[in-house]
Design a protein around this motif. Structure first.
Motif, PDB file in Angstrom:
ATOM      1  N   SER A  34       0.816  -1.210   0.000  1.00 43.37           N
ATOM      2  CA  SER A  34       0.000   0.000   0.000  1.00 43.37           C
ATOM      3  C   SER A  34       0.848   1.258   0.000  1.00 43.37           C
ATOM      4  O   SER A  34       1.967   1.269   0.515  1.00 43.37           O
ATOM      5  CB  SER A  34      -0.904   0.027   1.237  1.00 43.37           C
ATOM      6  OG  SER A  34      -1.817  -1.037   1.205  1.00 43.37           O
ATOM      7  N   ALA A  35       0.279   2.307  -0.531  1.00 38.99           N
ATOM      8  CA  ALA A  35       0.863   3.643  -0.411  1.00 38.99           C
ATOM      9  C   ALA A  35       0.255   4.298   0.828  1.00 38.99           C
ATOM     10  O   ALA A  35      -0.918   4.067   1.139  1.00 38.99           O
ATOM     11  CB  ALA A  35       0.534   4.469  -1.650  1.00 38.99           C
ATOM     12  N   THR A  36       1.035   5.075   1.545  1.00 43.72           N
ATOM     13  CA  THR A  36       0.519   5.769   2.724  1.00 43.72           C
ATOM     14  C   THR A  36       1.202   7.114   2.900  1.00 43.72           C
ATOM     15  O   THR A  36       2.361   7.279   2.515  1.00 43.72           O
ATOM     16  CB  THR A  36       0.675   4.939   4.008  1.00 43.72           C
ATOM     17  OG1 THR A  36       0.094   5.658   5.101  1.00 43.72           O
ATOM     18  CG2 THR A  36       2.133   4.640   4.320  1.00 43.72           C
ATOM     19  N   THR A  37       0.463   8.020   3.513  1.00 40.73           N
ATOM     20  CA  THR A  37       1.022   9.332   3.838  1.00 40.73           C
ATOM     21  C   THR A  37       1.597   9.367   5.248  1.00 40.73           C
ATOM     22  O   THR A  37       2.156  10.377   5.649  1.00 40.73           O
ATOM     23  CB  THR A  37      -0.043  10.440   3.702  1.00 40.73           C
ATOM     24  OG1 THR A  37      -1.137  10.145   4.578  1.00 40.73           O
ATOM     25  CG2 THR A  37      -0.532  10.553   2.265  1.00 40.73           C
ATOM     26  N   ARG A  38       1.474   8.277   6.009  1.00 36.88           N
ATOM     27  CA  ARG A  38       2.023   8.288   7.367  1.00 36.88           C
ATOM     28  C   ARG A  38       3.528   8.061   7.310  1.00 36.88           C
ATOM     29  O   ARG A  38       4.033   7.438   6.385  1.00 36.88           O
ATOM     30  CB  ARG A  38       1.325   7.264   8.252  1.00 36.88           C
ATOM     31  CG  ARG A  38       1.799   5.844   8.084  1.00 36.88           C
ATOM     32  CD  ARG A  38       1.471   5.033   9.327  1.00 36.88           C
ATOM     33  NE  ARG A  38       1.663   3.624   9.155  1.00 36.88           N
ATOM     34  CZ  ARG A  38       2.843   3.006   9.175  1.00 36.88           C
ATOM     35  NH1 ARG A  38       3.955   3.684   9.321  1.00 36.88           N
ATOM     36  NH2 ARG A  38       2.911   1.700   9.029  1.00 36.88           N
ATOM     37  N   PRO A  39       4.232   8.550   8.325  1.00 38.98           N
ATOM     38  CA  PRO A  39       5.676   8.304   8.359  1.00 38.98           C
ATOM     39  C   PRO A  39       5.972   6.848   8.678  1.00 38.98           C
ATOM     40  O   PRO A  39       5.159   6.153   9.295  1.00 38.98           O
ATOM     41  CB  PRO A  39       6.167   9.231   9.478  1.00 38.98           C
ATOM     42  CG  PRO A  39       4.970   9.546  10.309  1.00 38.98           C
ATOM     43  CD  PRO A  39       3.765   9.402   9.426  1.00 38.98           C
ATOM     44  N   ALA A  40       7.142   6.408   8.261  1.00 42.50           N
ATOM     45  CA  ALA A  40       7.561   5.033   8.527  1.00 42.50           C
ATOM     46  C   ALA A  40       7.800   4.835  10.021  1.00 42.50           C
ATOM     47  O   ALA A  40       8.284   5.729  10.708  1.00 42.50           O
ATOM     48  CB  ALA A  40       8.838   4.725   7.754  1.00 42.50           C
ATOM     49  N   ARG A  41       7.418   3.643  10.499  1.00 47.02           N
ATOM     50  CA  ARG A  41       7.754   3.244  11.866  1.00 47.02           C
ATOM     51  C   ARG A  41       9.179   2.702  11.852  1.00 47.02           C
ATOM     52  O   ARG A  41       9.690   2.308  10.798  1.00 47.02           O
ATOM     53  CB  ARG A  41       6.793   2.159  12.359  1.00 47.02           C
ATOM     54  CG  ARG A  41       5.374   2.637  12.530  1.00 47.02           C
ATOM     55  CD  ARG A  41       4.502   1.520  13.102  1.00 47.02           C
ATOM     56  NE  ARG A  41       3.114   1.931  13.170  1.00 47.02           N
ATOM     57  CZ  ARG A  41       2.081   1.219  12.724  1.00 47.02           C
ATOM     58  NH1 ARG A  41       2.290   0.029  12.187  1.00 47.02           N
ATOM     59  NH2 ARG A  41       0.860   1.663  12.826  1.00 47.02           N
ATOM     60  N   PRO A  42       9.814   2.631  13.016  1.00 48.37           N
ATOM     61  CA  PRO A  42      11.168   2.069  13.071  1.00 48.37           C
ATOM     62  C   PRO A  42      11.212   0.681  12.431  1.00 48.37           C
ATOM     63  O   PRO A  42      10.371  -0.169  12.708  1.00 48.37           O
ATOM     64  CB  PRO A  42      11.462   1.996  14.574  1.00 48.37           C
ATOM     65  CG  PRO A  42      10.613   3.070  15.171  1.00 48.37           C
ATOM     66  CD  PRO A  42       9.351   3.089  14.343  1.00 48.37           C
ATOM     67  N   GLY A  43      12.174   0.487  11.536  1.00 47.48           N
ATOM     68  CA  GLY A  43      12.363  -0.800  10.876  1.00 47.48           C
ATOM     69  C   GLY A  43      11.583  -0.979   9.589  1.00 47.48           C
ATOM     70  O   GLY A  43      11.841  -1.925   8.841  1.00 47.48           O
ATOM     71  N   GLU A  44      10.615  -0.114   9.296  1.00 49.99           N
ATOM     72  CA  GLU A  44       9.862  -0.247   8.049  1.00 49.99           C
ATOM     73  C   GLU A  44      10.691   0.285   6.883  1.00 49.99           C
ATOM     74  O   GLU A  44      11.427   1.255   7.029  1.00 49.99           O
ATOM     75  CB  GLU A  44       8.540   0.524   8.138  1.00 49.99           C
ATOM     76  CG  GLU A  44       7.529  -0.127   9.044  1.00 49.99           C
ATOM     77  CD  GLU A  44       6.209   0.616   9.088  1.00 49.99           C
ATOM     78  OE1 GLU A  44       5.183  -0.058   9.280  1.00 49.99           O
ATOM     79  OE2 GLU A  44       6.197   1.861   8.964  1.00 49.99           O
ATOM     80  N   ARG A  45      10.512  -0.378   5.724  1.00 49.71           N
ATOM     81  CA  ARG A  45      11.262   0.003   4.526  1.00 49.71           C
ATOM     82  C   ARG A  45      10.310   0.422   3.410  1.00 49.71           C
ATOM     83  O   ARG A  45       9.333  -0.273   3.126  1.00 49.71           O
ATOM     84  CB  ARG A  45      12.129  -1.159   4.084  1.00 49.71           C
ATOM     85  CG  ARG A  45      13.278  -1.449   5.060  1.00 49.71           C
ATOM     86  CD  ARG A  45      14.090  -2.631   4.604  1.00 49.71           C
ATOM     87  NE  ARG A  45      13.261  -3.838   4.627  1.00 49.71           N
ATOM     88  CZ  ARG A  45      13.367  -4.794   5.547  1.00 49.71           C
ATOM     89  NH1 ARG A  45      14.256  -4.722   6.477  1.00 49.71           N
ATOM     90  NH2 ARG A  45      12.574  -5.845   5.501  1.00 49.71           N
ATOM     91  N   ASP A  46      10.662   1.545   2.788  1.00 50.67           N
ATOM     92  CA  ASP A  46       9.871   2.064   1.675  1.00 50.67           C
ATOM     93  C   ASP A  46       9.893   1.075   0.515  1.00 50.67           C
ATOM     94  O   ASP A  46      10.945   0.555   0.154  1.00 50.67           O
ATOM     95  CB  ASP A  46      10.433   3.418   1.229  1.00 50.67           C
ATOM     96  CG  ASP A  46       9.568   4.063   0.170  1.00 50.67           C
ATOM     97  OD1 ASP A  46       8.330   4.090   0.338  1.00 50.67           O
ATOM     98  OD2 ASP A  46      10.115   4.537  -0.850  1.00 50.67           O
ATOM     99  N   GLY A  47       8.710   0.811  -0.044  1.00 57.54           N
ATOM    100  CA  GLY A  47       8.595  -0.100  -1.162  1.00 57.54           C
ATOM    101  C   GLY A  47       8.437  -1.549  -0.750  1.00 57.54           C
ATOM    102  O   GLY A  47       8.060  -2.391  -1.552  1.00 57.54           O
ATOM    103  N   GLU A  48       8.730  -1.845   0.502  1.00 57.36           N
ATOM    104  CA  GLU A  48       8.588  -3.213   0.995  1.00 57.36           C
ATOM    105  C   GLU A  48       7.423  -3.310   1.975  1.00 57.36           C
ATOM    106  O   GLU A  48       6.539  -4.140   1.820  1.00 57.36           O
ATOM    107  CB  GLU A  48       9.876  -3.657   1.673  1.00 57.36           C
ATOM    108  CG  GLU A  48       9.899  -5.121   2.007  1.00 57.36           C
ATOM    109  CD  GLU A  48      11.257  -5.562   2.509  1.00 57.36           C
ATOM    110  OE1 GLU A  48      11.277  -6.297   3.516  1.00 57.36           O
ATOM    111  OE2 GLU A  48      12.278  -5.179   1.910  1.00 57.36           O
TER     112      GLU A  48
END
Length: 184
Positions: A34-48
């Motif tokens: 999914s696409a989201t406008t929220r910021p990434a949480r610790p450990g999350e990777r963009d595109g994954e």
């Protein structure tokens, strides 16, 4: 054609844990990012984990009909499912899964009624609250916002084709596995 399974359920019910376990057993299953406008949480990777996008980029996806569904979740951030990857996975014959919120489910039911809609439910409300608090990733205000949303989601359980109660991870995984792989 592949089978599209649309998975939803309240926060902290274990949807992500079930999907991760499903993919470990069946890497051929395609899961939408999914696409989201929220910021990434610790450990999350963009595109994954998500496609983390700006409000402006999200607006462009909406206006260009680039999202199969989208919604504002927990009254705060927007989430959406990029359309083309879903269509490509289903056309390629892959079992495909969307993990989305209730508003998104309702949109997909309108645009792709042939999809199979599955609700992941907690064994009890008290257990759901315990799991959410145990994550420790949200503030008190955010937990309350998520529980308000969870009450609305639980009230819509009859809108789904099937319910998987996540009281035992192995049993819930086996049930979900059967649903997702049924069309193969």
């Amino acid at each position: 054609m592949g089978r599209l399974v649309v998975l939803a359920g309240p926060t902290a019910v274990g949807k992500g844990t079930l999907l991760k376990a499903l993919l470990e057993r069946h890497p051929e299953v395609w899961v939408s990012v999914s696409a989201t406008t929220r910021p990434a949480r610790p450990g999350e990777r963009d595109g994954e984990d998500y496609h983390f996008v700006s409000d402006e980029r999200f607006d462009a996806l909406v206006s260009d009909d680039g999202l199969l569904e989208w919604a504002t979740v927990h009254g705060k951030h927007r989430y959406g499912t990029p359309r083309q990857p879903v269509l490509d996975a289903v056309a390629a014959g892959r079992p495909a899964v969307l993990e989305i919120d209730l508003d998104g489910v309702r949109q997909v039911r309108t645009t792709m009624p042939e999809a199979h809609f599955v609700f992941v439910a907690p064994p009890s409300w008290e257990e759901l609250v315990r799991r959410l608090e145990g994550r420790g990733t949200e503030s008190e205000a955010e937990r309350e916002r998520r529980l308000t949303t969870a009450r609305q989601e639980m009230a819509a359980i009859n809108e789904f084709d099937e319910v998987v109660v996540n009281d035992d991870l192995d049993a819930a995984l086996e049930r979900l596995e059967g649903i997702v792989l049924e069309a193969r």
